[in-house]
Design an enzyme around this catalytic site. Structure first.
Site, PDB file in Angstrom:
ATOM      1  CD  GLU A  27      -1.735  -2.239   1.479  1.00 29.25           C
ATOM      2  OE1 GLU A  27      -0.968  -2.949   1.935  1.00 29.25           O
ATOM      3  OE2 GLU A  27      -3.038  -3.347   1.148  1.00 29.25           O
ATOM      4  CG  HIS A  81      -9.532  -6.707   8.647  1.00 34.95           C
ATOM      5  ND1 HIS A  81      -8.514  -7.717   9.784  1.00 34.95           N
ATOM      6  CD2 HIS A  81      -9.476  -7.018   7.252  1.00 34.95           C
ATOM      7  CE1 HIS A  81      -7.934  -8.044   9.105  1.00 34.95           C
ATOM      8  NE2 HIS A  81      -7.493  -7.873   7.059  1.00 34.95           N
TER       9      HIS A  81
END
Lengths: 448, 320
Positions: free
Chosen positions: A181, A250
């Protein structure tokens, strides 16, 4: 004695599936581990393996049957071949009848959760399709637009949002990245500085934390630091907030994190209609835009504008329901819970609730909020994020500053619990704002 | 390596000298309180950026770290506008809103000036991605400090550049210290450029005190990248005479070490070469020096006479 094979849950958010293919026939012997069927989930087409051994006695659904709820029997296995006992046959028929009935009922029920019901019509499209279509339409119009991220190309999107894009636009413009990322976000920022228009898909915004330095220190600040020379036309998008039982790392809502930053624009769609309008605006905006989707809403169907130039300007809220007694300000998935709460409040307490869907968090439509408070004299914020320094906190500030004298009650913020998201479904329910919490807050400010 | 012309030699000398004199003046203005914040000087490293400059094509892109004054001068930016930025004035390259570490010039394809260690590496890789996407045959030179070579995003960028065969030339300016920590105390393994080997990126060590070595290596590496062979790494061994920033007394190194490097001063090497080749006389070179001193003096005067940004400027350039 027969054993039921149940429709399995193959992803955290799967509530139903489509039976795309049977790989066994009635009467066939199967062993544990044999692939018996292909099931299409909300994310992918998966193979289902048998757990038990025996003979396929009856297939309860045919290929092509859709929206079969999780945990419904899809087939029966018997231990012996040619087991044709009357009792079993009767059981099969009953199961089949129930299953068919469920299937019919399903079309009437909701796509989000037991709490939220939305009208579904067949000619409407899902949020996921709305996002994909908008990306495709803008990519057709402007060669500078490209998309990159993990699993966006060959896998067709971790949540199938980018399905079909690779086929149409090729691998030059639909780019699978490694799980890097920080690296690919920085690369996309550099490409935007140099004039391209990248759409960065984060598999979830939780992973954007790996890249947040590039988003804030590079994408958001460079226009300012360069005295207006270098802008960053980029869209960061992906699911934000809780899905279902994916726990603390998450499930976070990052709306206030990004809305805090000058130089970024932050939007959060709640319907296929505003998803299209806001995403098109985001891709065409010369500034960096954070586009916060919601995984649970991906399957939500709704009407969309057919005009390929339809946009929703940032900084404009939508009054999803007009009312005169109390204002609910919300965004993203909480819009649907707020509308549901408004219905209950109308039915049970005769309260006429105004529901404002912010759509855009930065810039925020303070005018619509203030005007509504001046009318209703009561306001509640509803959002999924943690309560401390949330978007709701900012709205509280806006209201006390601009409409202090209009308030007939303190402002209540409805947020998630101020703890990391727990895994257990029961605790998860407690963590997230529920319709009852909204109803309770509205009653409180109406002194009921 | 292409043969350097007489004017090439003088260009090299002038640019290196200009950077040196500019940085000396910056130090002076910092001491007088006209330049604030962080200010990282390039003195000692001039051969690196000027050597690379000799191999750059007009439409190539450059991105670098916060030690960027020399890079900007080498990219052809005006000393007076750089100095105006350092002093926080309206005439600066970023209207006084960027400062020493954050300067850009889009028209010169100079993309910063980045204050976060390592951040410029994925960014430069993305600029190279754009060159490839547009098929324009230009390349991006991405400078990296030795300190950044221990930063994770650098390796993510290396992987992407190699994976996608991007036209990026990574230039590690190894000046031996990441702030006060020597490379030996910060980086495991041997040479920094070898860290590209894991990704299949070739590289080499270059003597960064000798501009002619830099030109030779940069030319070869630039050709390699421009030919579409993917990224390449130059690890240029250099030395900064001053501390990490103006507020660093540099007590972590010995005076002997500093003197040793000063004895092989990069500008003196060029001066000797020019005299040896009889390209210019001592007097001619002294004249160049005087002209540069005058130019930098005028740049400083321009900066100090420039207005501070207006109040309105606070709220501009947040969005377009």
């Amino acid at each position: 004695m027969s054993t039921e094979i149940l429709m399995p849950a193959l992803s955290p958010t799967m509530t139903e599936g489509n039976l795309t293919k049977w790989l066994v026939n009635e009467g066939q012997e199967i062993k544990a581990g044999d692939v018996i069927a292909e099931i299409e989930t909300d994310k992918a087409t998966m193979e289902v393996e048998a757990v038990d051994e025996g003979f396929i006695e009856k297939l309860l659904y045919k290929e092509g049957d859709q929206n079969i709820p999780v945990n419904k029997p899809i087939a029966l296995i018997s231990a012996e071949k040619n087991s044709k006992a009357k009792s079993i046959n009767k059981k099969i028929e009953t199961t089949l009848k129930n299953a068919k009935q469920d299937l019919n009922e399903k079309e009437e029920s909701n796509p989000i959760s037991n709490e939220v019901s939305m009208h579904i019509s067949k000619d409407q499209i899902t949020m996921r399709q709305a996002i994909r279509d908008t990306i495709a339409e803008e990519m057709r119009k402007d060669k500078k637009v490209f998309i990159l991220g993990e699993e966006v190309a060959e896998y067709q999107g971790a949540y199938k949002v980018t399905q079909g894009l690779l086929d149409e636009f090729g691998k030059k413009r639909v780019i699978d990245t490694p799980i890097s990322e920080h690296g690919f976000t920085g690369l996309a920022v550099g490409a935007a500085f140099k004039g391209l228009i990248p759409i960065v898909e984060f598999m979830t915004f939780n992973f954007s934390m790996q890249a947040i330095d590039q988003i804030i220190n590079s994408a958001a600040k460079t226009l300012y630091m360069s005295g207006g020379q270098i802008n960053c036309p980029i869209v960061f998008r992906g699911p934000n907030g809780a899905a279902a039982q994916v726990a603390a790392q998450h499930s976070q809502d990052f709306s206030s994190w990004y809305a805090h930053v000058p130089g970024l624009k932050v939007v959060a769609p709640s319907t296929p209609l505003n998803a299209k309008g806001l995403l098109r605006e985001a891709i065409r905006d010369p500034n960096p835009v954070i586009f916060l989707e919601n995984e649970i809403l991906y399957g939500l169907k709704g009407e969309v504008a057919s005009d390929e130039n339809f946009t929703i300007p940032f900084g404009r809220a939508n009054i999803a329901k007009e009312g005169k007694d109390t204002t609910l300000v919300t965004y993203s998935i909480m819009l649907h819970k707020s509308l549901e709460a408004a219905k209950i409040l109308q039915d049970k307490y005769n309260l006429d609730i105004e529901v404002i869907d912010l759509q855009s968090l930065r810039p925020i439509d303070s005018e619509t909020i203030i005007n509504s408070v001046m009318k209703t004299n009561r306001i509640i914020t509803v959002e999924e994020s943690w309560p401390f320094a949330s978007v709701g906190s900012e709205i509280v500030n806006l209201v006390q500053k601009n409409a202090f004298d209009y308030l007939d009650a303190p402002i209540i913020k409805v947020n998630s619990a101020d703890v990391p998201m727990p895994y257990s479904s029961e605790l998860e329910k407690l963590y997230l704002p529920q319709i009852d919490d909204i109803v309770k807050a509205v009653k409180e400010v109406n002194y009921i | 390596m292409k043969k350097l012309s007489k004017s090439d030699h003088l260009k090299i000398y002038s640019y290196m000298l200009k950077i040196r004199r500019f940085e000396e003046r910056s130090a002076q203005l910092y001491g007088m309180g006209h330049i604030g914040g962080f200010c990282h000087l390039y003195i000692g490293q001039e051969a690196v950026v000027v050597g690379v400059l000799m191999t750059i094509k007009k439409n190539d892109s450059v991105v670098t770290t916060y030690r960027d004054h020399g890079h900007m001068l080498a990219r052809g930016l005006k000393p007076k506008k750089i100095m105006a930025e350092l002093t926080g004035r309206a005439d600066g390259y970023s209207s006084g809103k960027g400062g020493s570490m954050h300067m850009f010039s889009k028209e010169n394809n100079f993309y910063g000036g980045h204050g976060i260690v390592g951040a410029q590496v994925p960014i430069g890789t993305g600029i190279a991605f754009t060159h490839k996407y547009n098929g324009d045959k230009n390349i991006c030179r991405t400078y990296i400090g030795d300190g950044a070579m221990n930063n994770g995003q650098v390796f993510e960028a290396f992987n992407l550049a190699a994976l996608w065969n991007l036209p990026v030339l990574y230039i590690i300016e190894n000046n031996k210290y990441g702030m006060g920590t020597s490379v030996d105390r910060a980086a495991a393994g041997s040479h920094l450029y070898k860290r590209g080997e894991a990704f299949g990126i070739n590289g080499e060590i270059v003597d960064g005190m000798n501009v002619y070595s830099v030109i030779k290596a940069a030319e070869k590496a630039g050709d390699y990248v421009r030919a579409g062979k993917g990224p390449y790494i130059l690890e240029v061994q250099t030395y900064r005479y001053r501390g990490h920033s103006m507020s660093d007394p540099a007590k972590y190194r010995t005076k002997d070490e500093l003197e040793e490097y000063k004895n092989s001063d990069p500008i003196e090497i060029v001066r000797d070469e020019i005299l040896k080749k009889k390209i210019a006389t001592k007097n001619e070179m002294d004249k160049i020096n005087k002209e540069i001193i005058e130019e930098i003096k005028l740049a400083a005067e321009f900066a100090l006479n420039s207005k501070f940004p207006s109040k309105e400027e606070l709220y501009t350039d947040v969005y377009i």
